[in-house]
Design an enzyme around this catalytic site. Sequence first.
Site, short mmCIF file in Angstrom:
data_model
loop_
_atom_site.label_atom_id
_atom_site.label_comp_id
_atom_site.label_asym_id
_atom_site.label_seq_id
_atom_site.Cartn_x
_atom_site.Cartn_y
_atom_site.Cartn_z
N SER A 46 0.68 3.14 3.07
CA SER A 46 0.99 3.37 1.81
C SER A 46 2.70 2.72 1.56
O SER A 46 3.02 2.65 2.71
CB SER A 46 1.17 4.97 1.38
OG SER A 46 1.98 5.12 0.21
N TYR A 82 2.51 13.64 3.67
CA TYR A 82 1.75 12.67 3.48
C TYR A 82 2.62 11.20 3.92
O TYR A 82 2.28 10.38 4.72
CB TYR A 82 1.25 12.56 2.12
CG TYR A 82 0.45 11.26 1.97
CD1 TYR A 82 -0.73 11.16 2.24
CD2 TYR A 82 1.10 10.19 0.87
CE1 TYR A 82 -1.55 9.60 1.94
CE2 TYR A 82 0.60 9.04 0.64
CZ TYR A 82 -0.83 8.88 1.02
OH TYR A 82 -1.41 7.72 0.82
#
Length: 256
Positions: free
Chosen positions: A143, A156
């Site tokens: 990400s 995350y």
Amino acid sequence: MGRLENKIAVITGAASGMGQATAELFAREGATVVLTDYNVELGQSVTDGINAAGGQAHFWPMNVAVEAEVAAVYAEVGQQLGTIDVLVNCAGVIGVDKPTHELSEQEWDDLFAIDVKGVFFSTKHALPYMMKQNSGSIVNFSSIYGLIGNQEFTAYHVAKGAVAMMTKQDAAVYGKYNIRVNSVHPSTVLTPLVEGIARDFPGGLPEYEKANTTEQSIKRIGRPLDVAYAVLYLASDESTWVTGVNLPIDGGRTAL
């Protein structure tokens, strides 16, 4: 057409979103695609759709967080299809939105089991095929928040940072086997999960898109195919001198 002709490609988390888009694109480009996912019904449905459209696809149920399952699936793939040329580690969860001082050990471990150990297990059990044939490509999904920080979803983002570093480490170690390891780092992408969030946002998708692109130079949310085409390049022989790259696909978010 044909950018992955004669390649056997395994994609984790292939039942929806970016994993599904990647699987469908790979099949159109000539790969024999192995879809794996925890969601059996969705995974089989996507696989059936690829085959109905003239592609070659197989589905194996798999929980990436359980090494015994991963090892068994990859052994069966080798027995039935012969090898693994491409691995796409797409499976992941976002977890709870808590800062460090509020996270429980269980919340941390549950997320890392999938987002980090899942990448480790699949890579570990795909590598012997690639080492034996002295070629292969691994593409890890991270990400932009594996590259930069923000004020949300701490666990995350830390996990995605681990994936970014794992990518570089494995690229350094396995280059001698002509195995390339790269990662893609999307910003907000309109997956089914994000579509649901956008529907509930005041003003719907247009306002959600506006709010989530204020720090991008290209003022739109990404689509799964935007990411899938980057994965296709990294998986194909067009990128045989590209390894250890953490590639942002973010509409210019990390450029500003």
